[in-house]
Scaffold this active site. Structure first.
Site, short mmCIF file in Angstrom:
data_model
loop_
_atom_site.label_atom_id
_atom_site.label_comp_id
_atom_site.label_asym_id
_atom_site.label_seq_id
_atom_site.Cartn_x
_atom_site.Cartn_y
_atom_site.Cartn_z
N SER A 152 -10.47 -0.10 3.21
CA SER A 152 -9.74 -0.27 4.47
C SER A 152 -9.25 1.09 4.94
CB SER A 152 -8.53 -1.17 4.27
OG SER A 152 -8.94 -2.46 3.90
N GLU A 167 -4.67 4.40 6.07
CA GLU A 167 -4.36 4.01 4.70
C GLU A 167 -4.72 5.10 3.67
OE1 GLU A 167 -3.87 2.87 1.22
OE2 GLU A 167 -5.90 2.16 1.56
N ARG A 175 0.83 -1.23 0.00
CA ARG A 175 0.00 0.00 0.00
C ARG A 175 0.85 1.27 0.00
NH1 ARG A 175 -3.17 -3.52 -0.62
NH2 ARG A 175 -5.33 -3.67 0.12
N1 EPU Z 1 -11.15 -9.92 10.48
C1 EPU Z 1 -11.88 -9.93 11.64
N2 EPU Z 1 -12.84 -8.97 11.82
C2 EPU Z 1 -13.11 -8.02 10.89
C3 EPU Z 1 -12.35 -8.00 9.70
C4 EPU Z 1 -11.38 -8.96 9.51
O1 EPU Z 1 -11.68 -10.77 12.50
O2 EPU Z 1 -13.98 -7.19 11.12
C5 EPU Z 1 -10.16 -10.96 10.25
C6 EPU Z 1 -10.68 -11.90 9.16
O3 EPU Z 1 -11.44 -12.94 9.69
C7 EPU Z 1 -9.41 -12.43 8.56
C8 EPU Z 1 -8.44 -11.28 8.74
O4 EPU Z 1 -8.98 -10.41 9.72
O5 EPU Z 1 -8.94 -13.54 9.28
C9 EPU Z 1 -8.21 -10.51 7.45
O6 EPU Z 1 -9.44 -10.01 6.95
P1 EPU Z 1 -9.77 -9.92 5.39
O7 EPU Z 1 -9.35 -11.14 4.70
O8 EPU Z 1 -11.18 -9.47 5.24
O9 EPU Z 1 -8.79 -8.81 4.84
P2 EPU Z 1 -8.26 -7.50 5.48
O10 EPU Z 1 -6.90 -7.70 6.02
O11 EPU Z 1 -9.29 -6.97 6.40
C10 EPU Z 1 -7.10 -6.71 3.26
C11 EPU Z 1 -6.99 -5.43 2.48
C12 EPU Z 1 -8.23 -5.19 1.67
C13 EPU Z 1 -8.39 -6.36 0.71
C14 EPU Z 1 -8.48 -7.66 1.52
C15 EPU Z 1 -8.50 -8.88 0.64
C16 EPU Z 1 -5.55 -3.92 3.69
C17 EPU Z 1 -5.45 -2.74 4.58
N3 EPU Z 1 -6.76 -4.33 3.38
O12 EPU Z 1 -8.18 -6.54 4.19
O13 EPU Z 1 -8.02 -4.02 0.90
O14 EPU Z 1 -9.54 -6.22 -0.09
O15 EPU Z 1 -7.33 -7.79 2.38
O16 EPU Z 1 -7.24 -9.04 0.05
O17 EPU Z 1 -4.51 -4.46 3.28
C18 EPU Z 1 -8.35 -1.66 0.81
O18 EPU Z 1 -7.13 -1.54 0.78
O19 EPU Z 1 -9.11 -0.66 0.79
C19 EPU Z 1 -8.95 -2.99 0.92
C20 EPU Z 1 -10.27 -3.18 1.02
#
Ligand code: EPU
Length: 340
Positions: free
Chosen positions: A238, A335, A163
């Site tokens: 995010s 972010e 990012r």
């Molecule tokens: N989780 C929770 N509670 C929540 C959200 C997430 O426990 O409310 C846990 C999920 O269960 C999972 C882990 O956290 O085990 C990761 O969650 P998720 O796979 O939904 O991805 P993320 O880390 O929340 C990142 C990116 C997203 C991208 C997704 C999928 C960043 C900051 N965010 O989110 O990017 O779509 O992975 O690859 O890196 C963005 O940058 O705007 C964005 C949406």
């Protein structure tokens, strides 16, 4: 070139924050660039705006906003092993992904439905579901608004990381990315390591049968289910980065919370923690603070219920950061780009 004074930006940022700019011009063709440089000098401060999906705009912007609206997608080159696709900066990113997948130019399908424009994609090195833009990046053309010159930049010049890029670190308003070129290898392999895709019912047909089109559809399904649609509920995706911490800091969190979600980096010398998990565990999911709140399905996303401005968001983000620091000893980093 249409030039508007005192422009309302509320509908031009997906968080829907109330914001006004001193002036706005719409950029649509390279012929306008020298004039843009002159106007940038006149206003002193410039802000380059794409889809407005990764910015937090202050209530009053004393600057010239350049709204990027240039269009065009073409195959620049085709060799035995890859397509080089060139897209103009104002194209909608998702439309470019759909355009390519529809023609069998595979490799962007994991990045479906990411809001924003093509020109903004390299700035934050967009990524999702196991793929980051830099893995498909070939080169880009940027215009230096300060010195009025055009630059071709390769991967090293752009200094991509998670990012992050050269552009996110540079002085605001200096660079206008005008065109992006992507290299899509013909020897396509599906990227299905991300848990949401690996376990997705639409992708259980067996490895060989999985097509880019199916991955595209599955990614769209996951995103629609998990992330709020900015057209319905204001948000900027995010709001925090997933923090990268050293092994000692990770151990400290894990000792207290053995179920913390984390991904090992650099052979276990660093760990990327799931910020969504931390915020969720701290009890913020679904919480509301006046006109803003934390989304009830994804704790990493802050939402505007209507009528908010950057001060409401700063208050909520500040409270979350302080709480996460106190509970887990981890600093969260915003972010979206803060524009003031
Ligand atoms: N989780 C929770 N509670 C929540 C959200 C997430 O426990 O409310 C846990 C999920 O269960 C999972 C882990 O956290 O085990 C990761 O969650 P998720 O796979 O939904 O991805 P993320 O880390 O929340 C990142 C990116 C997203 C991208 C997704 C999928 C960043 C900051 N965010 O989110 O990017 O779509 O992975 O690859 O890196 C963005 O940058 O705007 C964005 C949406």
């Amino acid at each position: 070139m249409l030039h508007i004074h005192d422009q309302d930006l509320t509908s031009l940022n997906t968080l829907g924050l109330h914001s006004r700019a001193r002036a706005l011009v719409r950029y649509s063709a390279v012929g306008q660039l020298p004039l843009l440089t002159q106007q940038a000098a006149r206003y002193g401060k410039v802000m380059v705006l794409g889809g407005g999906s990764n910015v937090v705009l202050a209530p009053l912007l004393d600057c010239l906003v350049v709204k990027v609206e240039s269009q065009g997608i073409r195959v620049l080159d085709e060799s035995d092993d890859a397509w080089i696709i060139e897209a103009q900066a104002g194209e909608v990113w998702h439309d470019l992904v759909a355009h390519c997948v529809g023609r069998g130019w595979n490799g962007l399908e994991n990045l479906a439905l990411i809001p924003g424009t093509v020109g903004a994609a390299p700035v934050q090195n967009i990524g999702a579901y196991g793929v980051e833009l830099d893995q498909r990046f070939h080169s880009l053309t940027a215009w230096d608004l300060l010195n009025g010159r055009q630059l071709e930049m390769g991967p090293e010049d752009c200094r991509f990381s998670y990012r992050n890029s050269f552009f996110k670190q540079s002085e605001p308003g200096r660079w206008l990315i005008t065109a992006l070129r992507l290299r899509l290898p013909k020897a396509w392999r599906p990227a299905l390591d991300y848990p949401d895709l690996r376990d997705h019912p639409m992708l259980q047909a067996g490895g060989a049968a999985v097509s880019a089109r199916r991955i595209f559809d599955a990614v769209c399904e996951v995103r629609r289910r998990k992330l709020p649609d900015p057209a319905v509920l204001g948000n900027a995706g995010s709001f925090f980065k997933n923090p990268i911490v050293d092994a000692a800091a990770f151990d400290a969190v894990r000792k207290m919370h053995p179920d913390v979600v984390a991904y090992a980096q650099d052979d276990g010398r660093a760990y990327k923690l799931a910020a969504g998990w931390l915020i969720d565990r701290a009890g913020w999911k679904g919480r509301r603070m006046g006109r803003v709140g934390v989304h009830d399905r994804q704790a990493l996303v802050l939402v505007n219920y209507g009528g908010a401005d950057a001060r409401d968001i700063a208050q909520l983000a500040g409270a979350i950061k302080a709480d996460i620091q106190a509970r887990f000893g981890v600093m969260l980093e915003q972010e979206p780009v803060q524009v003031c």
